[in-house]
Design a protein around this motif. Structure first.
Motif: not given
Lengths: 175, 169
Positions: B71-75, B100-101, B113-115, B128-131
């Protein structure tokens, strides 16, 4: 405030005549705090003076960062290293800048402020500007296997580099 | 057992029985790295209560969990950590890409950021969703349960392939 700045500018100009290249102050130039452009050779003397000599008292290093001026009008330099200083006594900030070319090293300020240690590593990581005399000039944010310096203007915006395996730990950290 | 207490039974295939057990005991490992983590907590808490679906026990140890919720951005510096956590989980294991991230990098189309986490590990279900809203999470969990029951997920397919390989000698 303005009188203080003018006094400080006069003081610095008389003390470091050959080292202060240019001064920009609010009102005459679009900036919020006075900016001193200092030659690379004199940066440590100026910083030490600002930190230690009573009367100036800019003893707190907020940040060290840099800007990439690639493609700018001036061709004499590529980067500007920016020192943000704060005076608790005066409650005011000043900015000291050094212009450097590519592959040029800047003397480290770690012996003046310990806070400079990580800030300078970040500048090295993001812009590829080395600091001579720094005790631990390694990348701080990016993976140690990363190629290039991501905040440079010529680094591709979407220059992804994904490493699925963990990076090798620094042997110094395991001691 | 019948209504009058008389013993009764039904027949099924072992595989389906095992899958039924698995789908109703998805223990999640919450890998929450940013704002999506908050929404994940909301869906685990009493208002939405994901434990109704058997996702009862949140485990922070990869050895004790079946479902990795990213859950969240994976850098890019977190990518090897996430991969290690995934590798440490015991089979069968499932991955939910939350938001989404995690699914595509989201608005962060930059070097750091990992795409999409599907570039580093297999993903079974995307939210999907943000969040995403908690309803979305629960919907995703139910879809995942359906797929687990059918034996359609990555890790189950891998399991079947391994068994097939073994039977061939």
């Amino acid at each position: 405030m303005r009188e203080d700045w003018l006094m400080l500018i006069a003081e610095l100009k008389s003390r470091f005549t050959s080292m202060v290249e240019e001064v920009r102050i609010p009102g005459e130039y679009s900036t919020d705090v006075p900016i001193f452009y200092v030659k690379k050779e004199g940066i440590l003397d100026v910083l030490q003076y600002l930190k230690t000599v009573s009367g100036s008292g800019y003893e707190f290093l907020s940040d060290i960062t840099a800007t990439d001026e690639m493609g700018g009008e001036e061709k004499t330099h590529r980067f500007e290293v920016v020192y943000q200083l704060f005076s608790h006594q005066r409650k005011s900030r000043i900015r000291v800048k050094v212009r450097v070319k590519e592959n040029e090293e800047v003397p480290t300020a770690v012996h003046l402020w310990n806070a400079a240690n990580w800030a300078e590593r970040e500048v090295w990581d993001m812009f590829g500007i080395r600091f001579s005399g720094h005790p631990n000039m390694r990348r701080i944010l990016m993976d140690s296997r990363w190629k290039g310096h991501p905040l440079r203007k010529d680094y591709p915006l979407r220059g992804y580099q994904i490493f699925p395996t963990p990076e090798e730990p620094d042997p110094k950290l395991l001691e | 057992m019948g209504k009058d207490g008389a013993p009764s039974y039904f027949t099924t295939r072992l595989e389906e029985f095992v899958n039924w057990g698995r789908k109703n005991a998805l223990w999640p490992l919450p890998f929450g790295t940013s704002c999506c983590g908050i929404e994940m907590m909301a869906s685990l808490c009493s208002d939405y209560d994901m434990s109704r679906f058997g996702a009862e026990v949140v485990r922070f140890s990869p050895r004790q969990s079946d479902l990795l919720i990213v859950a969240g951005i994976i850098v890019s510096k977190m990518a090897p950590v996430l991969r290690t956590v995934y590798d440490q989980m015991g089979d069968p294991k499932w991955v939910m890409s939350f938001g989404a991230c995690a699914s595509s990098g989201g608005i962060f189309n930059v070097y750091s950021v990992v795409q999409g986490i599907d570039t580093i590990l297999p993903v079974d279900v995307y939210v999907p969703g943000c969040p995403p809203a908690p309803e979305g999470v629960i919907h995703a969990l139910m879809r995942l349960q359906e797929r687990v029951a059918k034996g359609e997920t990555y890790s189950q397919r891998r399991e079947v392939a391994a068994r097939h390989q073994k039977s061939l000698g």
